[in-house]
Design an enzyme around this catalytic site. Structure first.
Site: not given
Ligand code: SAH
Length: 442
Positions: A22, A204, A227, A249, A280-282, A310-311, A362
């Site tokens: 099979e 994040p 970045d 950055k 990263g984030g927003d 955002t973070a 930051m």
């Molecule tokens: N645009 C991003 C922020 C950029 S400024 C946002 O909206 O999240 C960069 C800072 O974001 C870092 O120094 C840290 O304080 C924070 N950050 C970004 N990603 C993170 C993560 N995964 N965990 C914790 N802090 C984070």
């Protein structure tokens, strides 16, 4: 990647299938579908491999399977002995077929059951007649190339056609009308489509925290400008052949100055490219997205902003910290701990007011200054705080305690990832998995 995926042309080629049963029969089916000429045998003999492009063994005596594996490998003929990974030089994926479209899934042999489960999910996600859309592409390939020799224009047109009316008609089984619609749209296609920049929030760092729109745009981009905050896991969701430009950055270590990034985005868009500026984030939360958007607007380049997680939101969610909490925190403030000429230029009186949660971006290097500013303006030094690193990802770490203690311990604790400081009574309300469960039960 443990195995390199490839699709073999077997049309008219001889393939040995050793064994009768099979399983061997099941393995023979897709080979026949691919046009292979099957050589079947119950016992192994070296001459059976003569002229073979591939060999498969199943349902045959152990010694024969062993000899087949050894001989084939010595002759450089790819060989698979079913369910005997140690005797295989290639493995067979789970496959999903829609006419000429084949999706192959492999777990590198580690978990075939999981591969089959994934296959079911892909089966469910792929429309039954999607193969007809591919056929449409094949039928017009030469015409599309002739009309749209530049790749960005061609890609833009095909992406529209494969998601628009021609595709819908093809998937409804109305092939003639689909072809007419395709031809009509090709006729009207612009040879140099204007470029566009998408300022996209990448969240994040966890790919499954991307928005669906971000995911789609990553799949369509010609070029991705990213970045340091955007990790490999998120970039891996992008189109494989998209050009990637790293613009650096990190704190005080900008690889490309902001003005050059702005100019780069304008130039790429003017080349007719679909540009994803991935942040990263927003993009609009401490991401300098505002400056890029203003520059694009000034230069008359079309753009859109796609929000990201955002973070602060990602960190808090995973740490179980309710950023606003009834009776505890009615204000959420996002603050930058970045200094201007070495000084934290913040309205400490406002930040020290009770009833709010502070999320400090930051802020690692300036935490002592922050602590001093806040406590001088009346915030208790023992206010609950959490320093959260790589928030929203599987690598998230947390340092919790009274604010002054977190600030004191932070230098020895921080690792390489980005970290966010959250301050406020709401941090003390953090809910843990178990605790949440208990709460639900009361
Ligand atoms: N645009 C991003 C922020 C950029 S400024 C946002 O909206 O999240 C960069 C800072 O974001 C870092 O120094 C840290 O304080 C924070 N950050 C970004 N990603 C993170 C993560 N995964 N965990 C914790 N802090 C984070």
């Amino acid at each position: 990647m443990r195995h390199y995926p490839a699709f073999l042309k077997l049309d008219g080629r001889t393939v040995l299938v050793l064994g009768h049963g099979e399983v061997a029969d099941r393995k023979a089916e897709p080979l026949l579908a691919a046009g292979a000429v099957l050589r079947r045998a119950e016992r192994f003999a070296p001459e059976l491999l003569e002229g073979c492009a591939l060999a498969i063994g199943a349902d045959a005596p152990e010694a024969d399977l062993f000899a087949l594996s050894e001989t084939a490998q010595a002759r450089g003929i790819p060989v698979n002995i079913v369910d005997r990974p140690e005797l295989c030089s290639f493995i067979m994926p789970a496959i999903i077929e829609r006419d000429d479209i084949t999706v192959a899934v492999s777990t590198g042999g580690a978990a075939p059951v999981l591969a089959r489960m994934l296959r079911q999910r892909i089966e469910a996600a792929l429309p039954p007649l999607i193969g007809r859309v591919a056929a449409l592409g094949a039928r017009f390939q030469a015409a599309v190339r002739a009309k749209l020799p530049a790749l960005p224009a061609r890609r833009a047109f095909l992406e529209r056609a494969f998601t628009g009316r021609p595709a819908a008609l093809a998937q409804a089984g109305r092939q003639a009308e689909a072809e007419a619609a395709f031809a009509e749209e090709l006729e009207a296609a612009e040879t140099t489509p204007p470029g566009m920049v998408h300022l996209v929030g990448g969240g994040p760092g966890a790919p499954d925290l991307l928005t669906l729109r971000a995911l789609r745009l990553l799949g369509e981009a010609d070029v991705i400008v990213h970045d340091r905050l955007v990790g490999e896991a998120v970039l891996a969701m992008a189109r494989r052949d998209a050009e990637r430009i790293f613009v650096g950055k990190s704190r005080a270590n900008h690889c490309l100055p902001q003005e050059e990034i702005n100019t780069l985005l304008v130039r790429l868009a003017r080349q007719g490219k679909r540009v994803v500026r991935l942040k990263g984030g927003d993009p609009f939360v401490f991401g300098r997205g505002g400056e890029e958007a203003q520059e694009l607007a000034r230069e008359g380049i079309a753009f859109e902003v796609v929000p990201g997680v955002t973070a602060a939101l990602a960190c808090a969610a995973q740490a179980g910290i309710p950023l606003t909490h009834r009776g505890v925190a009615r204000v959420l403030t996002l603050v930058t701990g970045h200094t201007r000429e070495g000084r934290l230029d913040l309205d400490f009186a406002a930040l020290a007011r009770p009833g709010q949660t502070l999320a400090i971006y930051m802020g690692i290097t300036t935490m002592p200054q922050l602590l001093e500013g806040l406590t001088t303006h009346g915030l208790p030094a023992h206010t609950p705080a959490a320093l959260i690193e790589q928030g929203g990802t599987p690598a998230q770490r947390e340092l919790r305690g009274p604010l002054e203690q977190v600030v004191e311990q932070a230098p020895g604790w921080v690792g390489k990832g980005p970290a966010l400081l959250v301050i406020g009574e709401a941090v003390g309300e953090a809910v843990r998995m178990g605790a949440r469960h208990d709460a639900a039960m009361c």
